[in-house]
Write a protein that holds these residues in place. Structure first.
Motif, short mmCIF file in Angstrom:
data_model
loop_
_atom_site.label_atom_id
_atom_site.label_comp_id
_atom_site.label_asym_id
_atom_site.label_seq_id
_atom_site.Cartn_x
_atom_site.Cartn_y
_atom_site.Cartn_z
N GLY A 25 57.38 -29.64 128.10
CA GLY A 25 56.22 -28.99 127.51
C GLY A 25 56.08 -29.25 126.03
N VAL A 26 57.18 -29.21 125.31
CA VAL A 26 57.14 -29.47 123.87
C VAL A 26 56.73 -30.92 123.61
CG1 VAL A 26 58.54 -29.65 121.79
CG2 VAL A 26 58.77 -27.67 123.25
N GLU A 27 57.29 -31.84 124.39
CA GLU A 27 56.92 -33.25 124.23
C GLU A 27 55.44 -33.46 124.46
OE1 GLU A 27 59.40 -35.36 126.91
OE2 GLU A 27 61.22 -35.18 125.69
N ALA A 28 54.90 -32.86 125.53
CA ALA A 28 53.48 -33.01 125.83
C ALA A 28 52.62 -32.37 124.75
CB ALA A 28 53.17 -32.40 127.19
N THR A 29 52.99 -31.17 124.31
CA THR A 29 52.22 -30.47 123.27
C THR A 29 52.22 -31.25 121.97
OG1 THR A 29 52.81 -28.34 124.25
CG2 THR A 29 52.01 -28.31 121.98
N PHE A 30 53.39 -31.71 121.56
CA PHE A 30 53.49 -32.44 120.29
C PHE A 30 52.70 -33.74 120.36
CE2 PHE A 30 55.42 -34.91 116.92
CZ PHE A 30 55.64 -33.96 115.93
N THR A 31 52.81 -34.44 121.48
CA THR A 31 52.11 -35.71 121.62
C THR A 31 50.60 -35.51 121.60
OG1 THR A 31 53.93 -36.62 122.93
CG2 THR A 31 51.80 -37.72 123.11
N LYS A 32 50.13 -34.48 122.28
CA LYS A 32 48.68 -34.26 122.40
C LYS A 32 48.06 -33.69 121.13
CE LYS A 32 47.23 -30.88 124.95
NZ LYS A 32 46.86 -30.02 126.10
N ARG B 193 37.77 -35.27 108.87
CA ARG B 193 38.61 -35.96 109.84
C ARG B 193 38.46 -35.33 111.21
NH1 ARG B 193 43.89 -33.70 110.21
NH2 ARG B 193 43.98 -31.68 109.20
N SER B 194 38.68 -36.12 112.24
CA SER B 194 38.47 -35.65 113.60
C SER B 194 39.79 -35.31 114.27
CB SER B 194 37.78 -36.76 114.41
OG SER B 194 37.70 -36.40 115.77
N HIS B 195 39.76 -34.23 115.03
CA HIS B 195 40.93 -33.83 115.83
C HIS B 195 40.58 -33.82 117.31
CE1 HIS B 195 43.50 -32.71 112.49
NE2 HIS B 195 42.43 -32.18 111.94
N MET B 196 39.52 -34.54 117.67
CA MET B 196 39.07 -34.45 119.05
C MET B 196 40.10 -34.99 120.03
SD MET B 196 36.18 -32.96 119.46
CE MET B 196 37.21 -31.81 118.64
N PHE C 187 49.52 -33.41 117.84
CA PHE C 187 49.95 -33.80 116.49
C PHE C 187 49.96 -35.30 116.26
CE2 PHE C 187 51.94 -29.61 117.13
CZ PHE C 187 51.39 -28.94 116.05
N VAL C 188 49.99 -36.11 117.29
CA VAL C 188 50.00 -37.56 117.10
C VAL C 188 48.90 -38.24 117.91
CG1 VAL C 188 52.43 -37.75 116.46
CG2 VAL C 188 51.81 -37.75 118.87
N ASN C 189 47.86 -37.47 118.25
CA ASN C 189 46.69 -38.02 118.93
C ASN C 189 47.03 -38.77 120.22
OD1 ASN C 189 45.00 -37.01 116.96
ND2 ASN C 189 45.06 -38.88 115.73
N GLY C 190 47.99 -38.21 120.97
CA GLY C 190 48.30 -38.78 122.28
C GLY C 190 49.24 -39.96 122.26
N ASN C 191 49.72 -40.36 121.08
CA ASN C 191 50.63 -41.50 120.98
C ASN C 191 52.06 -41.02 121.27
OD1 ASN C 191 52.24 -43.69 120.24
ND2 ASN C 191 50.89 -44.28 118.55
N ARG C 192 52.51 -41.18 122.51
CA ARG C 192 53.81 -40.65 122.90
C ARG C 192 54.96 -41.32 122.15
NH1 ARG C 192 56.37 -37.63 126.59
NH2 ARG C 192 58.44 -38.31 127.26
N ARG C 193 54.87 -42.61 121.93
CA ARG C 193 55.95 -43.31 121.22
C ARG C 193 56.12 -42.76 119.81
NH1 ARG C 193 55.94 -49.73 121.29
NH2 ARG C 193 56.34 -49.21 123.49
N LYS C 194 55.00 -42.53 119.14
CA LYS C 194 55.06 -41.97 117.80
C LYS C 194 55.60 -40.55 117.83
CE LYS C 194 52.13 -41.18 113.73
NZ LYS C 194 50.74 -41.27 113.21
N ALA D 86 49.23 -26.20 107.38
CA ALA D 86 49.59 -25.50 108.61
C ALA D 86 50.11 -26.47 109.66
CB ALA D 86 48.39 -24.72 109.15
N GLU D 87 49.48 -27.63 109.77
CA GLU D 87 49.94 -28.64 110.73
C GLU D 87 51.33 -29.15 110.38
OE1 GLU D 87 46.81 -31.49 110.60
OE2 GLU D 87 45.77 -30.63 112.34
N GLU D 88 51.59 -29.33 109.09
CA GLU D 88 52.91 -29.81 108.68
C GLU D 88 53.98 -28.78 109.04
OE1 GLU D 88 53.93 -32.70 107.54
OE2 GLU D 88 51.90 -33.48 107.78
#
Length: 798
Positions: A365-372, A199-202, A374-381, A296-298
């Protein structure tokens, strides 16, 4: 709603002692108002010639026009209106304090106003110190999460086997087993092309060109994520800049050197892993597997969500306190006709409480980190993870709850009428029915009664602001309210009562000398339906709550192989009050497997194996609690857990002796049962009142109770103490040979005794969780600590 009530309703429950005491300051203002009203001079009045009408003299003053000019006197008036000045005082050996000084004479101000500002300063300093301390704590947590993200991103690169294009345009595959870290160095790599196995995490790692809003978020996160990437960027050379020009995406992989001094800590605790750790030393080195990365991600997701919730609570704490100070100062200005609020509120704005934006930047910062990441940039998710929505109250829940409750009452009336009309209490088949059918349906009665008590617990926990979702660890938005529990309770009661009414037949078929098969299988079918609903994988009938319950049951059964949490031992305590229900399940197996249910006969009581299992199944919940206490004693080194385990061991011994006395009779067994039951009754009663409820404190502010009480009426606690003692004595009914009452079948008497224990447990639940909540309040514990996946070896990292 008045601000005082709204202020109390929006407080963080566990931090309520750290909030500004709005009601106390408001009471001081009431005293100031009363004092001024008593000592205020009567206003000068003018009377008409007849003296029938009196008006203030100001009503006869010359009219100065509608256009009032303030500008020419603005600066002078503001300067003259200042009545207080607030200064910061640095005391030796303590933090900076703010103190208010009046610019007018003390005689003009009065003692009550001096007392008000003295307490106001104390409240502000309390709020400020708590806020500074908590911000310091979250700053440390943010730094730890940043280090964890360093390791996680490096692990992603290693596991996903990313290829990084070099200056020679050659593509080199990263071998996870390679120890040469130079190939991963950002200074020696030209990241142009990537390839990944698996799987890709790019999307999470790659730096892309962002919009203005994303740039703002990135600036905020840089203050949170002080990772090694920033250090390398500052130390970059001219050669690196040339490399960047060849890299249109600007991708810079995380340095993998961090993995050299990181140990993994992500194995989920299972019975197998616990046994392995007891036999051999648990592995802590990285294996670079995808399962390891996923776990680890979970764990990092959970850590970020919990950290984000703490930041939101801290932001709410700051805003609510600043609003409270504004409200109380405006009330002061209104009562005293002074203009002191401006100076005081300006001081608050300039203080750390009003001027610090660290919490806001951390939130962004937490919102940006989590979005980038852990959810592949999907801010709504990402926001759905970080800000789960509270469950909406639906009218249909109330409607069906009322419908099922009405149906249950109607079915109870129908059963009573059927029994009375058919004269079933005098029927010759009554004994056979009570011995074989009544125990089958009593199981549902025990469950329904326990659920009713739990619904009542939830109602009163909410009424008295006990934060039960946080204590139990429910995921936000998934906890059941009392209406939902009552809906399930009434639905189950309708099914059980309808089946019982259908099964209320004592006449055997004279030809076949048996009862109808379908009718006799009704209780078993109902149990199967309940089990199917409980284990149903579909997202219906509160799936998250059902699975949470099943997981806790499994943890209880597998004790001590799981780490003990409050939901686990709390549920095990509930099962200790459902001994008779557990024995009913044993009777189900015997009756339908080895009995002749068609003729309503069984030989269970005559079976030696059944008699042994009758003792064994009853001690299962107590044995589970005994093992849980031993596990906590081993991990927490708390001697109280050792005493608690002895309490449950004594209960097990007493239960065995009572059951043996019931089966074998005799003076010896009676003495053993009486002595063990007496010791257990005293020990359990003491533990209930003193340890679990925290009561009977002789020197507390509330004599013989405790310092803090959530229920305003003290008589409630004394009544609960008496009831707990009385209901605990029910243990002795068998030893005292109280087996039945006139006109009451022994099976019915056993069911009534079991119901009394369930009622006692429901009462115990409320005061036990109240005491737990007050302990959290005393320790300002409003968030849970989440274990992090990586442990840094400080010696190597240095």
């Amino acid at each position: 709603m008045k601000f005082g009530k709204e202020y109390a309703s929006q407080m963080v429950h566990e931090w309520q002692e750290a909030y500004m005491d709005y009601n106390y300051l408001k009471s001081l203002l009431s005293e100031i108002l009363s004092f001024k009203q008593k000592n205020a001079p009567l206003p000068e009045v003018a009377a008409t010639p007849r003296g029938s009408l009196k008006r203030k003299l100001s009503m006869y003053k010359a009219f100065s026009g509608l256009q009032v000019r303030y500008n020419s006197f603005k600066g002078k008036n503001n300067h003259e209106d200042e009545v207080i000045v607030v200064n910061s005082v640095q005391q030796e050996g303590s933090e900076c304090r703010y103190e208010t000084t009046f610019l007018v004479s003390c005689e003009e101000v009065g003692e009550f106003e001096l007392l008000f500002f003295r307490n106001l300063d104390d409240e502000f300093n309390k709020v400020l110190n708590f806020y500074q301390k908590t911000v310091g704590e979250v700053r440390v947590e943010a730094g730890e999460l940043s280090k964890q993200m360093d390791a996680l991103i490096a692990l992603r690169i290693k596991v996903d086997n990313i290829s990084i294009g070099m200056k020679s345009a050659q593509v080199m595959m990263m071998d996870p087993s390679t120890n040469d870290d130079s190939i991963y160095s950002p200074a020696s790599a030209d990241p142009v092309r990537f390839s990944s196995s698996g799987r890709s995490h790019m999307e999470a790692i790659q730096e892309v060109e962002m919009t203005n809003d994303e740039n703002l978020e990135e600036e905020a996160i840089q203050e949170v994520e002080m990772t090694s990437e920033e250090i390398l960027e500052e130390e970059a050379t001219a050669g690196t800049n040339d490399t960047t020009k060849m890299n249109p995406t600007g991708f810079r992989p995380a340095p993998l050197e961090v993995l050299d001094y990181v140990k993994i800590n992500i194995e989920p605790e299972t019975p197998i892993s616990t046994l392995k750790s007891c036999i051999m030393t648990s592995k802590s080195h990285l294996t670079f597997s995808k399962e390891e990365l996923k776990k680890a991600e979970e764990q990092m997701k959970k850590a970020f969500v919990e950290f984000y919730q703490k930041l939101r609570l801290l932001k709410s704490y700051r805003s609510l306190n600043m609003l409270a100070f504004s409200k109380i100062m405006k009330k002061y200005d209104k009562i005293t006709s002074r203009k002191a609020s401006k100076s005081y509120l300006e001081m608050i704005e300039k203080s750390y409480l009003g001027s610090s934006d660290e919490v806001y930047k951390l939130i962004v910062g937490v919102e940006a980190t989590f979005t980038k990441h852990f959810v592949n940039g999907n801010r709504r998710k990402g926001m759905k993870y970080l800000r789960p929505q509270a469950k909406r109250e639906r009218h249909r829940v109330t409607f069906f709850m009322g419908l099922f409750s009405g149906c249950s009452l109607a079915l109870v009336a129908a059963i009573a009428v059927s029994v009375r009309a058919g004269n079933l209490l005098e029927h010759e088949g009554r004994g056979q029915y009570m011995e074989n059918i009544f125990p089958l349906y009593s199981l549902f009665g025990f469950i329904v009664l326990h659920m009713l008590m739990y619904a009542g617990n939830i109602y009163y926990w909410r009424l008295f602001r006990v934060n039960y979702p946080f204590i139990f660890g429910f995921k936000q938005g998934t906890e059941l309210g009392y209406r939902q529990v009552l809906l399930l309770t009434s639905g189950l009661s309708v099914l059980a009562l309808a089946a019982a009414l259908y099964h209320l037949d004592m006449d055997i078929d004279p030809k076949t000398r048996s009862f109808e098969t379908v009718t006799e299988l009704t209780p078993l079918a109902l149990v199967i339906v309940l089990l199917l609903i409980a284990f149903c994988p579909l997202n219906i009938i509160y799936r998250s709550s059902r699975f949470f319950f099943i997981r806790c049951v499994w943890h209880c059964l597998c004790a001590p192989l799981y780490q003990v949490t409050l939901p686990d031992f709390f549920l095990a305590d509930q099962f200790t009050s459902q001994v008779q229900a557990i024995r009913s399940l044993q009777f189900y197996v015997c009756y339908y497997a080895w009995g002749n249910f068609k003729t309503r006969s069984n030989t269970c009581q005559n079976s030696h194996v059944y008699s042994i299992l009758y003792i064994f199944v009853a001690i299962i919940p107590f044995w589970s609690r005994f093992l849980q206490c031993l596990r906590r004693l081993f991990e927490e080194k708390d001697s109280m857990q050792g005493f608690n385990s002895l309490k449950y061991l004594s209960t097990i011994i007493a239960l065995v002796m009572r059951t043996l006395y019931d089966q074998k009779r005799g003076t010896f067994w009676k003495v053993m049962a009486a002595s063990t039951s007496g010791i257990t009754t005293v020990a359990n009663t003491y533990w209930d009142l003193v340890i679990d409820w925290g009561l009977l404190q002789r020197n507390s502010r509330n004599p013989w109770l405790r310092d803090k009480l959530l229920v305003p009426h003290k008589i409630v606690y004394f009544v609960a103490i008496v009831l707990d003692i009385i209901l605990r004595l029910v243990w002795m009914q068998l030893v005292l040979d109280i087996r039945e009452l006139p006109g009451l079948h022994p099976k019915a008497f056993i069911a009534i005794v079991a119901c009394l224990e369930i009622l006692r447990r429901g009462m115990w639940n409320f005061f036990r969780l109240e005491n737990e909540h007050l302990n959290n309040v005393g320790k300002y514990r409003a968030s849970k600590s989440v274990p992090l996946p990586f442990n840094y070896d400080e010696d190597k990292s240095m």
